[in-house]
Design a protein around this motif. Sequence first.
Motif, short mmCIF file in Angstrom:
data_model
loop_
_atom_site.label_atom_id
_atom_site.label_comp_id
_atom_site.label_asym_id
_atom_site.label_seq_id
_atom_site.Cartn_x
_atom_site.Cartn_y
_atom_site.Cartn_z
N THR A 31 0.89 -1.20 0.15
CA THR A 31 0.14 -0.15 -0.04
C THR A 31 1.24 1.45 0.10
OG1 THR A 31 -2.07 -0.97 1.07
CG2 THR A 31 -1.54 1.26 1.17
N LEU A 32 1.62 1.19 0.66
CA LEU A 32 2.58 2.80 1.21
C LEU A 32 4.20 2.38 -0.27
CD1 LEU A 32 2.51 2.78 5.30
CD2 LEU A 32 1.39 3.19 2.66
N PHE A 33 4.71 1.53 0.11
CA PHE A 33 5.67 1.65 -1.27
C PHE A 33 5.73 1.47 -2.74
CE2 PHE A 33 7.23 0.79 3.39
CZ PHE A 33 8.84 1.26 3.36
N GLU A 34 6.54 1.50 -3.41
CA GLU A 34 6.77 1.17 -4.13
C GLU A 34 7.11 -0.25 -4.38
OE1 GLU A 34 9.57 2.53 -8.16
OE2 GLU A 34 10.66 3.10 -6.48
N ASP A 220 -2.18 8.81 -4.67
CA ASP A 220 -2.91 8.51 -3.08
C ASP A 220 -2.32 9.21 -2.42
OD1 ASP A 220 -4.71 7.59 -4.72
OD2 ASP A 220 -4.00 5.70 -4.59
N ARG A 221 -3.32 9.87 -1.61
CA ARG A 221 -2.93 10.05 -0.30
C ARG A 221 -3.07 9.39 1.29
NH1 ARG A 221 -6.60 15.37 -1.79
NH2 ARG A 221 -5.15 16.22 -3.88
N VAL A 222 -2.15 9.61 1.66
CA VAL A 222 -2.07 8.41 3.07
C VAL A 222 -1.97 9.10 4.16
CG1 VAL A 222 -2.08 6.37 1.91
CG2 VAL A 222 -0.58 7.36 2.67
N LEU A 223 -2.81 9.43 5.03
CA LEU A 223 -2.76 8.78 6.93
C LEU A 223 -1.80 8.00 7.50
CD1 LEU A 223 -1.95 11.12 9.63
CD2 LEU A 223 -4.50 10.49 9.63
N VAL A 224 -0.85 7.43 8.00
CA VAL A 224 -0.42 6.33 8.23
C VAL A 224 -0.13 6.73 9.75
CG1 VAL A 224 1.58 4.38 8.15
CG2 VAL A 224 0.47 6.02 6.15
N TRP A 253 -11.58 19.20 5.63
CA TRP A 253 -10.68 18.02 5.52
C TRP A 253 -11.21 16.11 5.28
CZ3 TRP A 253 -6.31 20.24 4.65
CH2 TRP A 253 -6.20 21.44 4.45
N TYR A 254 -12.26 16.51 4.81
CA TYR A 254 -13.32 14.95 5.16
C TYR A 254 -12.53 14.24 3.30
CZ TYR A 254 -17.22 11.62 4.46
OH TYR A 254 -17.87 10.98 4.13
N GLN A 255 -12.18 13.05 4.02
CA GLN A 255 -11.79 12.24 3.11
C GLN A 255 -11.01 12.43 2.05
OE1 GLN A 255 -15.61 10.53 1.53
NE2 GLN A 255 -15.72 9.66 2.94
N THR A 256 -9.71 13.41 2.74
CA THR A 256 -9.12 14.17 1.45
C THR A 256 -8.27 12.84 2.02
OG1 THR A 256 -7.90 14.95 3.86
CG2 THR A 256 -9.44 16.86 2.93
N CYS A 257 -7.60 12.17 2.51
CA CYS A 257 -6.48 10.96 2.51
C CYS A 257 -7.01 9.91 3.45
CB CYS A 257 -5.37 11.58 2.72
SG CYS A 257 -4.87 11.29 4.29
N LYS A 258 -6.21 9.10 2.96
CA LYS A 258 -7.12 7.19 3.22
C LYS A 258 -6.01 7.26 4.57
CE LYS A 258 -6.42 2.60 2.31
NZ LYS A 258 -5.86 1.52 1.15
N PRO A 259 -6.82 6.96 5.39
CA PRO A 259 -6.38 5.95 6.92
C PRO A 259 -5.31 4.80 6.87
CG PRO A 259 -8.40 6.41 7.16
CD PRO A 259 -8.47 7.37 5.84
N VAL A 260 -4.55 4.67 6.95
CA VAL A 260 -3.83 3.41 6.82
C VAL A 260 -3.36 3.16 8.33
CG1 VAL A 260 -1.52 2.32 6.05
CG2 VAL A 260 -3.27 3.74 4.54
#
Length: 328
Positions: A31-34, A220-224, A253-260
């Motif tokens: 999900t996070l890495f190439e 894709d933006r992610v919040l880890v 900020w609603y759904q501005t990125c995906k929480p991981v």
Amino acid sequence: MALGNWPKGLVQDVYDWLWESYDEVDTKIDTLFEVKSPTEGAYDQRTSAIGAGQLAQKTSENTSVTYRRPSEGFTAYAVYRDFDDGLELTKNEVEDFPTAKVKDLVQGYVSGWGEALRRTEEEYAATLFTKGGFTAGHANFGNVIAGLLSQNTDNLAYDAKPFFNLVGNERTSKGGSTYFNAKAGMALNIAGYADLYTLLGVTNAKNERDEVIDILGMGDRVLVHPPQLRDEAFQTLMSEYLPGTDHNDKNPWYQTCKPVEWRYLSANATSWYLGMAKKGITFYRRGKAEIRMFRNEDTGSYRATIRARYGWMAWNFRFWVAANPPTS
């Protein structure tokens, strides 16, 4: 169990058991890495080229073109590191047990290896985040192969700074501007998220020439975050209205990125990260895990080993920002 069947009769089975168990467990790496899967070589490297700058707007006609030479940015490396484990059964355990029971025992152990491979990958990959703010560096950022490669950055990132560097320890681009991509004392809430979002998408959204780029539009933006911050992440990103208010104000900020949520960040309960998935960081699975089965001629025992090689590369700080990263 016939002695000759120990390696020959089980070798195909153990790979089936291994990969069946391996594939059962999802990880955050993909999900996070190439992700790359090289089949040769001891390391990889990546040099950022400083390409063409923005075209100059002319204030009058018939003036000379400004000529610039292409140049290189920083070079990042990833050494493929070795991981292994082993299984040993005594001569009598194999020869006295019914064949089916020995096979069940090996199957259970090898299946455990499959699941353990996933955990090994994740724990190792997570150190890019959990150790990425260490001001004195960490060995996993060091890329050294005796007689072949020595990246002289003192176990820091490619530019001899922590991958997540705080204010006061700024890094310098090839264009000469200074940057940081981590902040301390940042709660995961609307205000803290907005601050880091601006750091990622505005302040640091520059190339090596210090020209404006659109980082937030690159994927894709992610919040880890660790499991301990699940409530805060959900309230910040998944609440349509501002949490804690009774005025029905919309949450910008609603759904501005995906929480991981990542279990392997839990040792640092207040650290969280915002970034662009699969950008700036690469994970390497150097070939498939290898299993060997053989006899120990000195003791007569039966042995199996598993070996795997992994690496990761942090090659561009601009795609990631951190809140409260540990510094030692």
